[in-house]
Design a protein around this motif. Sequence first.
Motif, short mmCIF file in Angstrom:
data_model
loop_
_atom_site.label_atom_id
_atom_site.label_comp_id
_atom_site.label_asym_id
_atom_site.label_seq_id
_atom_site.Cartn_x
_atom_site.Cartn_y
_atom_site.Cartn_z
N LYS A 183 13.64 36.07 -9.89
CA LYS A 183 12.53 36.43 -10.77
C LYS A 183 12.33 35.44 -11.92
N THR A 184 13.33 35.30 -12.78
CA THR A 184 13.13 34.57 -14.03
C THR A 184 12.81 33.10 -13.80
N PHE A 185 13.67 32.39 -13.08
CA PHE A 185 13.41 30.97 -12.86
C PHE A 185 12.15 30.73 -12.03
N PRO A 186 11.90 31.51 -10.99
CA PRO A 186 10.62 31.35 -10.29
C PRO A 186 9.40 31.59 -11.19
N PHE A 187 9.52 32.57 -12.10
CA PHE A 187 8.42 32.82 -13.04
C PHE A 187 8.10 31.56 -13.83
N TRP A 188 9.15 30.93 -14.40
CA TRP A 188 8.90 29.74 -15.22
C TRP A 188 8.38 28.58 -14.38
N LEU A 189 8.93 28.40 -13.19
CA LEU A 189 8.48 27.30 -12.35
C LEU A 189 7.03 27.47 -11.94
N ASP A 190 6.64 28.68 -11.63
CA ASP A 190 5.28 28.95 -11.16
C ASP A 190 4.25 28.92 -12.30
N ASN A 191 4.69 29.17 -13.52
CA ASN A 191 3.73 29.36 -14.60
C ASN A 191 3.78 28.33 -15.72
N ALA A 192 4.88 27.61 -15.86
CA ALA A 192 5.02 26.74 -17.04
C ALA A 192 4.78 25.26 -16.76
N VAL A 193 4.87 24.83 -15.52
CA VAL A 193 4.69 23.41 -15.20
C VAL A 193 3.21 23.09 -15.15
N ASP A 194 2.78 22.17 -16.01
CA ASP A 194 1.37 21.79 -16.09
C ASP A 194 1.13 20.59 -15.17
N THR A 195 0.62 20.86 -13.99
CA THR A 195 0.38 19.80 -13.01
C THR A 195 -0.92 19.04 -13.28
N GLU A 196 -1.75 19.59 -14.16
CA GLU A 196 -3.03 18.94 -14.45
C GLU A 196 -2.95 17.96 -15.61
N ASN A 197 -2.32 18.38 -16.71
CA ASN A 197 -2.28 17.56 -17.92
C ASN A 197 -0.92 16.93 -18.18
N GLY A 198 0.08 17.36 -17.45
CA GLY A 198 1.43 16.87 -17.67
C GLY A 198 2.21 17.78 -18.59
N GLY A 199 3.51 17.65 -18.56
CA GLY A 199 4.36 18.47 -19.42
C GLY A 199 4.34 19.92 -18.99
N LEU B 84 19.33 23.65 -16.81
CA LEU B 84 20.38 24.65 -16.61
C LEU B 84 20.26 25.32 -15.24
N ALA B 85 19.03 25.62 -14.86
CA ALA B 85 18.83 26.28 -13.56
C ALA B 85 19.37 25.41 -12.44
N HIS B 86 19.07 24.12 -12.49
CA HIS B 86 19.56 23.23 -11.43
C HIS B 86 21.08 23.07 -11.49
N ALA B 87 21.59 22.82 -12.70
CA ALA B 87 23.04 22.61 -12.86
C ALA B 87 23.83 23.84 -12.47
N SER B 88 23.21 25.02 -12.56
CA SER B 88 23.89 26.27 -12.23
C SER B 88 23.73 26.66 -10.77
N GLY B 89 23.07 25.80 -9.98
CA GLY B 89 22.99 26.03 -8.54
C GLY B 89 21.83 26.86 -8.07
N TYR B 90 20.76 26.96 -8.86
CA TYR B 90 19.63 27.80 -8.46
C TYR B 90 18.53 27.04 -7.74
N SER B 91 18.60 25.71 -7.70
CA SER B 91 17.58 24.95 -6.98
C SER B 91 17.68 25.19 -5.48
N THR B 92 16.54 25.16 -4.83
CA THR B 92 16.45 25.24 -3.37
C THR B 92 15.44 24.20 -2.92
N PRO B 93 15.34 23.94 -1.62
CA PRO B 93 14.30 23.01 -1.17
C PRO B 93 12.90 23.44 -1.59
N GLU B 94 12.69 24.74 -1.69
CA GLU B 94 11.37 25.24 -2.08
C GLU B 94 11.18 25.26 -3.60
#
Length: 393
Positions: free
Chosen positions: A19-35, A71-81
């Motif tokens: 839930k939490t990390f997917p929420f941030w990944l889906d909503n916080a990454v600005d693919t249009e303007n950067g950052g 932190l998410a990546h270092a803690s092992g939460y990354s996946t190919p998706e």
Amino acid sequence: AERDIEGYVDLFDSSLREKTFPFWLDNAVDTENGGYIILPSFPDLEGEKVVPDPLVKTIVYHMRMMYGFSLAHASGYSTPERDYLQAAKHGYDFIVENFLDPEFGGYYWAVDLSEDGNSTDTRKFMHAQAFIIFSFLEYYRASGANDPCGRGREAVSVSPAMPVWDFEEDWTPIGEPQAMGPLGTFGLKTSSPQLHLFEAFTELLVETGDDDVRGALQEVIDTNLQYFHPENPGESTSSWTWNWTLVDESPNESYGTLAEIAYLFIRAQKALGEEPDLDMYDAYLSYAIESGYDQESEVGGLFDRGDKTWWANAEFLSSLAEYFETAGDDLYEDVLLSHLRFIECYAMDAEDGIWAWSLNGDGSVKQLDKVNMWKAAYHDVRALLKFIAAYSK
């Protein structure tokens, strides 16, 4: 049925993963303007939706988001998706390109990507420079890239004992108290930047063992003991003028701050190779519990200046986890179980895993505001990961 500690480890681990990390990944990454982008929010439950300008970017939000993804990546939460390291790199590249001052060094408070750029704020605040250090360091730990660690190391030249902590673009001090700025009245020295410098220099010392960093951390400890957080927590203060005249003689009633400084002291002492002062820790945490923790109802939670704010309750959990990792005993187990229940039942939204900004005493939401320039993947994410790590060993 009531959960035990192991049950909460499983609950919060799955909540972060699903839930939490997917929420941030889906909503916080600005693919249009950067950052990164700040979502529309509802600060007032009965008010209108606040829609931030997507072209105005603030340094603290960006550093906290990059920190959380690292932190998410270092803690092992990354996946190919769901590649959280890539999300962290997305922020890192934007920060270096847009916030870094190429002429005077340091990092701007805000940048405006619009044509007129009217909202760009090139001033530099100690609070933000501290975030640069430990957020870059966390990205370095996740990625293995040397560049962010070096950039964080450069920021140590900004001393915590400087006459002022607010600066113009060219590092001209903003000394005498002036108008209100994004962090309060200009020209005052407050406890918040000291907390972040505490964390920044501690983590950098752990990673580098550098003597300059060691000296900077010792300076932060000495400054805190002398002015902000002496051995008696009832004598803690929060605000001084630029020449160290106390602004408010009343005790610091931010119990979240007291819980946070309690564990930052023992982390710093361990980094310095010293024996952790658990008596001082107990004095601070016990004071926060006795003065600020809700022990009169079944709701639980830590009050901070009248409300149960997300960051104070997250730092309270971080403090309990740090204590257990250091001492290994169950001295605070009863309050820990109460607090874990409070987080599950009241602070955290079961749907997306995001905590509300603040709650009333009865656990009802006072201010929803799941995302704003201050509220990102930082306090609560770090607290849950610290708890999981401490109790999974």
